[in-house]
Design a protein around this motif. Sequence first.
Motif: not given
Length: 280
Positions: A147-149, A127-130
């Motif tokens: 999750p994405w990190s 996501p763009l906020d990530v």
Amino acid sequence: MPLSMFTLDGDRLVPTAVARSMWSENQIHGVAVSGALARGLEARLAAIGRDDLVPARYTVDLFQPASMAPCTVATEVVREGRRICLIDATLLQEGVRVARASCTFLLPTESPTGEVWMPVERPEPPPLDVSPVSDEPRVPFYTSDQPWSQDFAAHQNGGRKVTWQAGLAIVDTEPGTPFQSVASIADSTSMVVNWGTQGVQFINTDITLALARQPVSREIGLSATDRVEHDGISVGTVEVFDRAGPLGTAMVAALANAKRPVDFTDVEFDDDGERTQRTP
């Protein structure tokens, strides 16, 4: 100057600290090797004036560890036709071949009509906020059972992995190109498919990248699609994508290297390419 994997000394590529492999302090990682070869192939294509062609199949053989020493790239046009051009490249250190690559460049045309099966579900960027849109160098993002990190320790698990990263410049005097980015990041296929609960215990011997189109930027994603392992040999494939959708596929064959795995639980990375021990 951009963060890069090499500096230039005449026609020699001098590896920077960013090019150092985690397998050995005196070894260049495959991302840098592949990027150097891709840069040489693009330069040879430009030299023969074929800006009408695009890279469609790129294969690298990593048959000898490249040391942290200056490199040169030699290229050869194997065949040039109206719709196809095949160029080979060799990475040399002190005149010794340490890796080679081959790229098939094809002429884009209009696609035929008719329906052919294609997958409906496709991987997507974080996501763009990530991960906001940016070609700037940064620590790669991963998703797995977590999750994405950018926390590598969190993704040392048995889950199916996807990565999202921006390609580094190959040399410090050039911004880099989308093809150089996808060609270098394709080496991360091995990490995406071979990274498990005990770290990365396989070292890839090759890279094969097939592209239906050029990336829209230097941001590239790899999503694991399959993996087969038997008697210490692993074969893994990923789907390659960018913010505009699917690009193609990448595949690696790898050998077991369990006696000295790459363990990410005790290391941290920053956007300047520095690697440090994780604080307990």
